[in-house]
Design an enzyme around this catalytic site. Structure first.
Site, mmCIF file in Angstrom:
data_model
loop_
_atom_site.group_PDB
_atom_site.id
_atom_site.type_symbol
_atom_site.label_atom_id
_atom_site.label_comp_id
_atom_site.label_asym_id
_atom_site.label_seq_id
_atom_site.Cartn_x
_atom_site.Cartn_y
_atom_site.Cartn_z
ATOM 1 N N GLY A 58 0.821 -1.196 0.000
ATOM 2 C CA GLY A 58 0.000 0.000 0.000
ATOM 3 C C GLY A 58 0.860 1.253 0.000
ATOM 4 C CG LEU A 60 4.333 2.176 3.260
ATOM 5 C CD1 LEU A 60 5.742 1.684 3.554
ATOM 6 C CD2 LEU A 60 3.309 1.363 4.040
ATOM 7 N N GLY A 77 4.998 14.314 -4.035
ATOM 8 C CA GLY A 77 4.603 12.909 -4.176
ATOM 9 C C GLY A 77 4.231 12.503 -5.585
ATOM 10 C CD GLU A 78 4.910 14.718 -11.333
ATOM 11 O OE1 GLU A 78 4.889 14.474 -12.554
ATOM 12 O OE2 GLU A 78 5.216 15.832 -10.866
ATOM 13 N NE ARG A 79 10.330 8.696 -6.491
ATOM 14 C CZ ARG A 79 11.200 7.840 -5.982
ATOM 15 N NH1 ARG A 79 11.923 7.083 -6.765
ATOM 16 N NH2 ARG A 79 11.346 7.726 -4.673
ATOM 17 N NE ARG A 80 5.176 9.707 -2.016
ATOM 18 C CZ ARG A 80 5.044 10.706 -1.155
ATOM 19 N NH1 ARG A 80 4.120 10.665 -0.212
ATOM 20 N NH2 ARG A 80 5.818 11.761 -1.254
ATOM 21 C CD GLU A 111 8.905 14.930 -2.667
ATOM 22 O OE1 GLU A 111 8.457 13.789 -2.492
ATOM 23 O OE2 GLU A 111 8.869 15.511 -3.744
ATOM 24 C CG ASN A 112 12.116 16.632 -6.551
ATOM 25 O OD1 ASN A 112 12.081 15.498 -6.998
ATOM 26 N ND2 ASN A 112 11.105 17.476 -6.682
ATOM 27 N NE ARG A 115 10.532 11.996 -1.318
ATOM 28 C CZ ARG A 115 10.089 10.986 -0.583
ATOM 29 N NH1 ARG A 115 10.723 9.821 -0.638
ATOM 30 N NH2 ARG A 115 9.039 11.109 0.195
#
Length: 280
Positions: A58, A60, A77-80, A111-112, A115
């Site tokens: 799922g 997370l 969260g574009e990857r998600r 965010e980028n 990460r």
């Protein structure tokens, strides 16, 4: 929190509460990417791996969105989001926030960066865009993002490299250090030749700097002087014979000048006497 980002997202958005009370399921079809997303490349393999993880465990961590006239804009969260679409989901857990365009740009970049998802050129372009859009200086941006000013400045300087060199940095054929060294070369053609040499011979940054230093030490070719008019050349010869010293006549479009060489005070007096006598 990632290294070098200062207080990062928490400092910019102290009022954001990511607990489950704020999370809601929003339809994927109503979500669209962040228009200020600095990341341009999303690797298919990474999306596939995330899709498999979502199918097994799922989602997370909820994505962050803001309400727009037509659904939602993804802030983080574009990857998600992409992986969830690949997984065939209809909804995605999200925190809906009221954010300004300025906050969206900063949050997406942070965010980028945290990460380490951005390639060097995407990072440089994001810095430049923030400085332009927010109308701030490099030192102000550095403070807001928890980065050093030299880092921001060095990244933005990479944008002046030719497209082919920038592509080589993105593909990791050469490093950012190589790119900074290449900026010392003025001619793009020569820069591309050196970049290709770095790639083929696996030169490190120090070797590259030494190579460029040697190239920059090469004497520049002097331009050949324009051939003088026959009349001017003849008059120079007459004056040299008369005065017994070197004479140069320079003729411009509107005016000219005569240069007469002398060795010492006595020689100057001799030449002046000759000039006075010729006027009598």
């Amino acid at each position: 929190m990632a290294r070098g980002l200062g207080k990062g997202i928490n400092a910019l958005f102290q009022d954001v509460d990511f607990n489950q009370e704020n999370v809601q399921d929003v339809p994927l079809v109503e979500c669209r990417p962040n228009p200020y997303q600095p990341r341009k490349v999303f690797e298919a393999d990474a999306i596939e791996e995330l899709k498999d993880s979502i199918l097994q465990y799922g989602i997370l961590q909820p994505i962050i969105v803001r309400k727009s006239l037509k659904g939602y804009e993804i802030v983080v969260g574009e990857r998600r989001f992409r992986a969830s679409k690949e997984a065939g989901l209809e909804t995605i857990p999200a925190v809906v926030r009221e954010l300004t365009d300025e906050q969206m740009m900063e949050l997406a970049l942070l965010e980028n960066l945290q990460r380490e998802d951005l390639n060097p050129m995407e990072e440089a372009e994001a810095y430049e865009k923030l400085i332009h859009e927010l109308n701030i200086r490099q030192d102000e941006l550095a403070t807001r993002l928890g980065k050093s000013r030299p880092h921001i400045a060095n990244m933005i300087r990479l944008l002046s490299l030719p497209d082919k060199v920038r592509a080589m940095i993105n593909s990791k054929e050469i490093s950012m250090g190589h790119g900074r060294a290449l900026l010392a070369i003025k001619e793009n053609d020569e820069m591309l030749l050196v970049a290709d040499k770095i790639r083929k011979e696996h030169l490190n940054v120090r070797q590259t700097e030494q190579l460029i230093a040697r190239l920059n030490e090469k004497p520049t070719k002097k331009k050949k002087p324009k051939k003088k008019d026959v009349f001017i050349t003849s008059k120079e010869s007459e004056l040299r014979d008369t005065l017994g010293t070197g004479v140069s006549i320079q003729q411009g479009k509107r005016k000219g000048k005569i240069e007469i060489e002398f060795f010492d005070r006595d020689d100057l007096d001799r030449i002046l006497d000759l000039l006075v006598q010729s006027e009598k």
